[in-house]
Design a protein around this motif. Structure first.
Motif, PDB file in Angstrom:
ATOM      1  N   LYS A 212       1.062  -1.086   0.002  1.00 21.58           N
ATOM      2  CA  LYS A 212       0.113  -0.059  -0.095  1.00 21.58           C
ATOM      3  C   LYS A 212       0.799   1.356   0.120  1.00 21.58           C
ATOM      4  O   LYS A 212       0.551   2.217  -0.729  1.00 21.58           O
ATOM      5  N   ARG A 213       1.843   1.238   0.862  1.00 18.77           N
ATOM      6  CA  ARG A 213       2.898   2.363   0.853  1.00 18.77           C
ATOM      7  C   ARG A 213       3.576   2.562  -0.589  1.00 18.77           C
ATOM      8  O   ARG A 213       3.725   3.757  -1.040  1.00 18.77           O
ATOM      9  N   GLN A 214       3.744   1.583  -1.271  1.00 18.25           N
ATOM     10  CA  GLN A 214       4.678   1.709  -2.660  1.00 18.25           C
ATOM     11  C   GLN A 214       3.498   2.149  -3.620  1.00 18.25           C
ATOM     12  O   GLN A 214       4.059   3.063  -4.289  1.00 18.25           O
ATOM     13  N   ALA A 215       2.362   1.536  -3.460  1.00 17.08           N
ATOM     14  CA  ALA A 215       1.572   2.140  -4.548  1.00 17.08           C
ATOM     15  C   ALA A 215       1.147   3.579  -4.270  1.00 17.08           C
ATOM     16  O   ALA A 215       0.785   4.357  -5.215  1.00 17.08           O
ATOM     17  N   LYS A 216       1.001   3.927  -3.004  1.00 15.25           N
ATOM     18  CA  LYS A 216       0.762   5.401  -2.761  1.00 15.25           C
ATOM     19  C   LYS A 216       1.916   6.371  -3.193  1.00 15.25           C
ATOM     20  O   LYS A 216       1.764   7.481  -3.968  1.00 15.25           O
ATOM     21  N   ALA A 217       3.258   5.723  -2.933  1.00 12.47           N
ATOM     22  CA  ALA A 217       4.339   6.517  -3.204  1.00 12.47           C
ATOM     23  C   ALA A 217       4.367   6.594  -5.017  1.00 12.47           C
ATOM     24  O   ALA A 217       4.573   8.012  -5.555  1.00 12.47           O
ATOM     25  N   LYS A 219       1.982   6.470  -7.259  1.00 16.85           N
ATOM     26  CA  LYS A 219       0.970   7.143  -7.466  1.00 16.85           C
ATOM     27  C   LYS A 219       1.111   8.760  -7.291  1.00 16.85           C
ATOM     28  O   LYS A 219       0.887   9.515  -8.325  1.00 16.85           O
ATOM     29  N   LEU A 220       1.619   9.133  -6.283  1.00 12.00           N
ATOM     30  CA  LEU A 220       2.006  10.660  -6.007  1.00 12.00           C
ATOM     31  C   LEU A 220       3.061  10.983  -7.092  1.00 12.00           C
ATOM     32  O   LEU A 220       3.176  12.345  -7.292  1.00 12.00           O
ATOM     33  N   GLN A 221       3.876  10.070  -7.369  1.00 12.72           N
ATOM     34  CA  GLN A 221       5.246  10.546  -8.054  1.00 12.72           C
ATOM     35  C   GLN A 221       4.954  10.384  -9.625  1.00 12.72           C
ATOM     36  O   GLN A 221       5.865  10.585 -10.526  1.00 12.72           O
ATOM     37  N   HIS A 222       3.642  10.240  -9.992  1.00 11.28           N
ATOM     38  CA  HIS A 222       3.147   9.805 -11.009  1.00 11.28           C
ATOM     39  C   HIS A 222       4.134   9.011 -12.124  1.00 11.28           C
ATOM     40  O   HIS A 222       4.658   9.253 -13.254  1.00 11.28           O
ATOM     41  N   TYR A 228       3.422   0.992 -11.584  1.00 12.42           N
ATOM     42  CA  TYR A 228       2.128   0.991 -10.750  1.00 12.42           C
ATOM     43  C   TYR A 228       1.498  -0.370 -10.914  1.00 12.42           C
ATOM     44  O   TYR A 228       1.110  -1.015 -10.091  1.00 12.42           O
ATOM     45  N   GLN A 235       0.051  -6.991  -5.323  1.00 11.38           N
ATOM     46  CA  GLN A 235      -1.195  -6.876  -4.476  1.00 11.38           C
ATOM     47  C   GLN A 235      -2.170  -8.065  -4.529  1.00 11.38           C
ATOM     48  O   GLN A 235      -2.651  -8.645  -3.904  1.00 11.38           O
TER      49      GLN A 235
END
Length: 342
Positions: A212-217, A219-222, A228, A235
């Motif tokens: 979850k942390r990797q996916a969020k990072a 997504k924020l970094q585009h 992704y 997951q």
């Protein structure tokens, strides 16, 4: 009256118990054989995680085969071992009737899932150490060690049963010491159920948090879609393995708590009710759930594992994809599956 005497007086119960268990055995053998065939045949499924799933399927398939043979020879009475010599009866009692083989394979199933969890844990939580820590040689050593340990820790079960001198019974339960069944039930509960399930549950929790942390990072970094998508694929795989673990917990819990109370269905066990009719029916129900766990994994793969579904189509419908323009589409389909494997 012990459980064996009760069995002799309940032929109707024997019939439906036999039918259910034999059906579970047949379906489990065929389902896990299908898993092995699909993964070994389809090229884009050839990775370490899936090879470990094959090993898990082999353990479950052998457990289902043992269930099939045990109930055919005990409840269905396909073979009357009372007519054989002492050596054959001794083998039947110690290997099948004691459920020694069943315990070896159930330990192997739980520990195989532990190895799968360990492989995914290192790949997700410590990816930079994966290639160094999980070499092919180490994985093979882990698998061999897991099978050896499963065999060794099940050995004491051989000494809980022996051929009977009673002409109406083939086997009789006999403990070397009154404390033996108590220690055996506690040991089995701890090392066959509580320890592996606790360790796997903690590992999957840590993996889910990391993903979850990797996916969020990302997504924020585009980040690029491929990176992704890889995290999402991981997951999904972890979600499928968590479902396998959840099914194991649900289907094994009743049987292991029943074993903690009474290792075997006899009044020689820890408590007097261990030889009662009520406890006998509880164990029949619990055994049915326990054995069903080895049947359900291929069904979980079909519904929860996208790559396995793709592999199933490739394995069984490839002959329909090799004509005309479909040949190119089929090749593209295989390449896509190989490139997107987690």
């Amino acid at each position: 009256m012990n459980a064996t005497d009760e069995h002799n007086e309940e032929p109707n119960e024997h019939k439906w118990v036999c039918q259910i268990m034999v059906a579970e055995g047949v379906i489990g053998v065929l389902g896990n054989l299908l898993v092995c065939y699909v993964i070994l045949r389809v090229k884009f499924l050839h990775n370490m995680t899936n090879y470990l799933l094959v090993n898990l399927a082999v353990a479950d398939m052998l457990l289902c085969l043992q269930v099939f043979l045990y109930y055919l020879t005990s409840d269905c009475k396909l073979i009357d071992f009372s007519r054989f010599g002492n050596s054959v009866r001794d083998l039947f009692c110690r290997l099948l009737s004691s459920k020694f083989l069943g315990w070896v394979l159930s330990y192997a199933s739980a520990y195989n899932l532990c190895v799968v969890t360990l492989e995914r844990y290192i790949a997700i939580v410590h990816p930079l150490r994966y290639a160094r820590k999980l070499t092919t040689a180490r994985i093979v050593t882990l698998i061999v060690l897991m099978w050896v340990i499963s065999f060794l820790i099940s050995l004491p079960i051989i000494f809980t049963i022996e051929p009977s001198n009673n002409p109406n019974k083939i086997c009789s339960i006999k403990y070397p010491h009154p404390l033996f069944p108590i220690l055996l039930s506690i040991f089995t509960f701890l090392f066959g159920y509580l320890l592996p399930l606790t360790l796997m549950s903690l590992a999957y929790y840590k993996m889910q948090v990391t993903l979850k942390r990797q996916a969020k990072a990302l997504k924020l970094q585009h980040a690029r879609a491929a990176a992704y998508d890889l995290v999402i694929a991981r997951q999904n795989l972890v979600s499928m393995l968590r479902t396998v673990l959840g099914a194991l917990i649900v289907l094994w819990t009743v049987d292991y708590f029943a074993i903690l109370l009474c290792f075997q269905q006899t009044d020689k066990a820890q408590f007097l009710f261990c030889g009662s009719t009520g406890y006998h029916y509880t164990r029949v129900f619990a055994n049915s759930l326990f054995n069903f766990n080895s049947v359900i994994n291929p069904i979980i793969y079909e519904f929860k594992y996208k790559k396995f579904r793709q592999g199933l189509k490739v394995a069984f419908f490839s002959c329909f994809k090799r004509h005309g323009g479909n040949r190119v589409d089929f090749a593209m389909f295989i390449n896509f599956g190989a490139q997107s494997s987690p």
